[in-house]
Enzyme design. Structure first.
Site, mmCIF file in Angstrom:
data_model
loop_
_atom_site.group_PDB
_atom_site.id
_atom_site.type_symbol
_atom_site.label_atom_id
_atom_site.label_comp_id
_atom_site.label_asym_id
_atom_site.label_seq_id
_atom_site.Cartn_x
_atom_site.Cartn_y
_atom_site.Cartn_z
ATOM 1 N N SER A 239 2.162 15.119 19.298
ATOM 2 C CA SER A 239 1.356 15.615 20.409
ATOM 3 C C SER A 239 -0.089 15.851 20.030
ATOM 4 C CB SER A 239 1.947 16.941 20.926
ATOM 5 O OG SER A 239 1.948 17.915 19.905
ATOM 6 N N CYS A 240 -0.415 15.807 18.746
ATOM 7 C CA CYS A 240 -1.772 16.126 18.321
ATOM 8 C C CYS A 240 -2.173 15.244 17.168
ATOM 9 C CB CYS A 240 -1.873 17.595 17.907
ATOM 10 S SG CYS A 240 -3.491 18.051 17.266
ATOM 11 N N GLY A 241 -3.168 14.403 17.379
ATOM 12 C CA GLY A 241 -3.566 13.466 16.350
ATOM 13 C C GLY A 241 -4.678 13.956 15.460
ATOM 14 N N CYS B 46 -4.778 17.265 14.150
ATOM 15 C CA CYS B 46 -4.411 18.458 13.388
ATOM 16 C C CYS B 46 -4.834 18.267 11.940
ATOM 17 C CB CYS B 46 -2.912 18.687 13.458
ATOM 18 S SG CYS B 46 -2.308 18.976 15.126
#
Length: 286
Positions: free
Chosen positions: A111-113, A115
């Site tokens: 969901s988060c590229g 981080c």
């Protein structure tokens, strides 16, 4: 090789009536990318097109710009203690003279590229190609048709309903390549890796269409791939709009039917005609 979807028995309740059934779920597994044998990143992804994902990740990081920059990509044999190959560990060997990206915390989730990015400035990677000088123009009707064309190409989504999609299209709206993944950033990296490995970078005269929102990371990836136009069915973030304006990228959000918001680069959108005007040299659809 791991499957892109898995079957699970579930309890389904509709109109207060419970039934047992088999459901298809989008597969999600970790992929460790090693660079010359040294662990570089772990990302949660949908298995499939892993070589493109690894190559596209390196494009996004500014480490490579052509297929010649990568010597080999291979799955690591004996990836587990008992010698089994999980097909979840890749080793990328860069060509001689190609500098590896600077070490940092690369762990990402589906969901988060971004981080682990130390700061906003660390994300603003210097692009190899400028979007400012791409003269591509798009007809309004061509843009409006992109979500439907992307949806029509989502084969795994039809079975699972749980995947993001990213598609590359010509200025005339013809599909070049479509990829699906549980992570929107992975789907885009798979596209960039496909383009790198097929000698299509920079992606001048193309449109990147994504099924979710337009985050800062997706704008950055589009810029790194030389894409002049990014369209999304949902909202962009403030940083995404800021970066698009700075880099000369056309950014379109809330693309639904004939409605859309153009947040940056509106000069590329022809409001008077439904026809798109392609840039010279755009390769034929794949």
């Amino acid at each position: 090789m791991s499957r892109v979807s898995v079957k699970r028995r579930i309890l389904r309740i509709r109109d207060a009536a419970p039934t047992r059934r088999i459901d298809s779920l989008a597969a999600e597994e970790p992929l460790e990318i090693r660079l010359d044998g040294t662990p570089l990143t772990v990302t949660m992804r949908t298995p499939g097109d892993d070589f493109d994902l690894a190559a596209g990740f390196l494009v996004s990081e500014g480490a490579v710009g052509s297929a010649d920059d990568i010597a080999t990509i291979r799955y690591c044999a004996g990836a587990t203690a008992d010698g089994q190959n999980t097909y979840n560990v890749l080793d990328v060997r860069l060509a001689p003279g190609v500098q590896a990206p600077a070490p940092r915390n690369f762990y990402t989730t589906s969901s988060c590229g971004v981080c682990g990015k130390a700061s906003l400035e660390a994300v603003r990677t210097v692009a190899r190609w400028a979007a400012h000088d791409d003269p591509v123009e798009l007809g309004r009707a061509t843009v409006a048709a992109l979500p439907g064309r992307l949806r029509a190409a989502q084969r795994v989504f039809d079975r699972t309903g749980g995947l993001h999609a990213a598609g590359l299209f010509t200025a005339e709206g013809e599909p070049l390549c479509v990829r699906e993944d549980v992570g929107r950033h992975n789907a885009v990296d798979k596209l960039l890796g496909w383009a790198l490995r097929n000698g299509r970078l920079p992606l001048r005269g193309t449109v990147l269409m994504v099924s979710g929102r337009a985050s800062f990371e997706l704008v950055q990836k589009a810029v790194m791939g030389g894409v002049p136009v990014l369209a999304a069915v949902s909202a962009p973030s403030s940083l995404a709009v800021e970066l698009a304006a700075e880099e000369g990228l056309t950014l379109i959000g809330f693309l639904r039917g004939d409605s859309m918001n153009v947040y940056a680069g509106e000069q590329r959108l022809d409001l008077t005609s439904g026809a798109g005007y392609g840039s010279a040299g755009v390769p034929p659809p794949r």
